[in-house]
Design a protein around this motif. Structure first.
Motif, PDB file in Angstrom:
ATOM      1  N   ASN A  55       0.823  -1.209   0.000  1.00  0.00           N
ATOM      2  CA  ASN A  55       0.000   0.000   0.000  1.00  0.00           C
ATOM      3  C   ASN A  55       0.858   1.260   0.000  1.00  0.00           C
ATOM      4  N   GLU A  56       0.235   2.379  -0.357  1.00  0.00           N
ATOM      5  CA  GLU A  56       0.950   3.640  -0.551  1.00  0.00           C
ATOM      6  C   GLU A  56       1.675   4.115   0.692  1.00  0.00           C
ATOM      7  N   GLU A  57       1.094   3.895   1.855  1.00  0.00           N
ATOM      8  CA  GLU A  57       1.736   4.340   3.105  1.00  0.00           C
ATOM      9  C   GLU A  57       3.118   3.704   3.248  1.00  0.00           C
ATOM     10  N   PHE A  58       3.208   2.408   3.027  1.00  0.00           N
ATOM     11  CA  PHE A  58       4.493   1.719   3.131  1.00  0.00           C
ATOM     12  C   PHE A  58       5.391   2.062   1.949  1.00  0.00           C
ATOM     13  N   LEU A  59       4.809   2.129   0.762  1.00  0.00           N
ATOM     14  CA  LEU A  59       5.576   2.415  -0.446  1.00  0.00           C
ATOM     15  C   LEU A  59       6.204   3.811  -0.409  1.00  0.00           C
ATOM     16  N   SER A  60       5.600   4.721   0.341  1.00  0.00           N
ATOM     17  CA  SER A  60       6.146   6.077   0.447  1.00  0.00           C
ATOM     18  C   SER A  60       7.487   6.090   1.188  1.00  0.00           C
ATOM     19  N   ARG A  61       7.855   4.996   1.822  1.00  0.00           N
ATOM     20  CA  ARG A  61       9.138   4.890   2.533  1.00  0.00           C
ATOM     21  C   ARG A  61      10.278   4.443   1.618  1.00  0.00           C
ATOM     22  N   LEU A  62       9.974   4.232   0.329  1.00  0.00           N
ATOM     23  CA  LEU A  62      10.976   3.817  -0.652  1.00  0.00           C
ATOM     24  C   LEU A  62      11.397   5.012  -1.495  1.00  0.00           C
ATOM     25  N   LEU A  63      12.695   5.297  -1.487  1.00  0.00           N
ATOM     26  CA  LEU A  63      13.263   6.342  -2.333  1.00  0.00           C
ATOM     27  C   LEU A  63      14.208   5.684  -3.318  1.00  0.00           C
ATOM     28  N   VAL A  64      14.229   6.212  -4.547  1.00  0.00           N
ATOM     29  CA  VAL A  64      15.099   5.673  -5.588  1.00  0.00           C
ATOM     30  C   VAL A  64      15.983   6.807  -6.085  1.00  0.00           C
ATOM     31  N   GLY A  65      17.297   6.538  -6.178  1.00  0.00           N
ATOM     32  CA  GLY A  65      18.244   7.542  -6.662  1.00  0.00           C
ATOM     33  C   GLY A  65      19.297   6.899  -7.536  1.00  0.00           C
ATOM     34  N   SER A  66      20.041   7.719  -8.234  1.00  0.00           N
ATOM     35  CA  SER A  66      21.075   7.190  -9.122  1.00  0.00           C
ATOM     36  C   SER A  66      22.426   7.157  -8.433  1.00  0.00           C
TER      37      SER A  66
END
Length: 181
Positions: A55-66
């Motif tokens: 769900n979005e609440e948990f997914l919001s804790r994922l950051l993606v960077g290069s």
């Protein structure tokens, strides 16, 4: 599968589903409320297949960077409970000094655990296995080396650490543990 508190160098062969394993670790971490930072390539299709049910609440804790944009003293690294580096070095030849320095900086800056993934080299001694890029250096930095390899059967994989071997089977797009020794 991969120990939940030690930092790991995950060495995989081509087509051995190393990304799937990393994404399962990410999913487990997100569902436990952890902050996750994925550094490097993360194809949308792969992420959706594993993380699509989160769900979005948990997914919001994922950051993606290069890899290029990350600074070793960033606040993101200090607050991440899990950092995945996919891949931590190029897929051919030796790991460069700059790649090793960048990994060392990430390890020094994060308070969480790190999973640094890389494609293994073919064992030149004729042993048929794979070897890890810069293994001794990474182990000196505190990373435990795990090897993910394909078994003879199509859906089976073996995940080996210095003191554990886990046989995995891919079912419904995820790995499940078949046996541990």
């Amino acid at each position: 599968m991969i120990d939940d508190h030690r930092s790991v160098h995950l060495v995989h062969g081509p087509g051995n589903d190393g990304m799937l394993l990393c994404l399962q670790v990410v999913k487990r971490s997100l569902l436990s409320g952890s902050n996750v930072f994925w550094i490097g390539d993360l194809p949308a299709a792969s992420a959706k297949s594993v993380l699509g049910s989160v769900n979005e609440e948990f997914l919001s804790r994922l950051l993606v960077g290069s890899n290029e944009a990350i600074e070793s003293d960033s606040m993101i690294l200090r607050t991440a409970d899990l950092v995945i580096i996919w891949p931590w070095c190029t897929n051919h030849g030796r790991a460069g000094k700059s790649e090793i320095s960048r990994l060392r900086g990430i390890l020094d800056s994060t308070n969480g655990r790190v999973v640094a993934a890389s494609l293994g080299n073919q064992d030149a001694s004729g042993g048929g296995g794979i070897t890890a890029r810069s293994r001794s250096m990474l182990e000196e930095m505190g990373l435990e080396t795990w090897f993910l390899s394909r078994q003879d059967t199509g859906f089976r994989r073996v995940l080996k650490s210095p003191d554990l071997e886990v046989e995995l089977e891919r079912r419904d797009g995820e790995f499940s543990v078949v046996s541990t020794s």
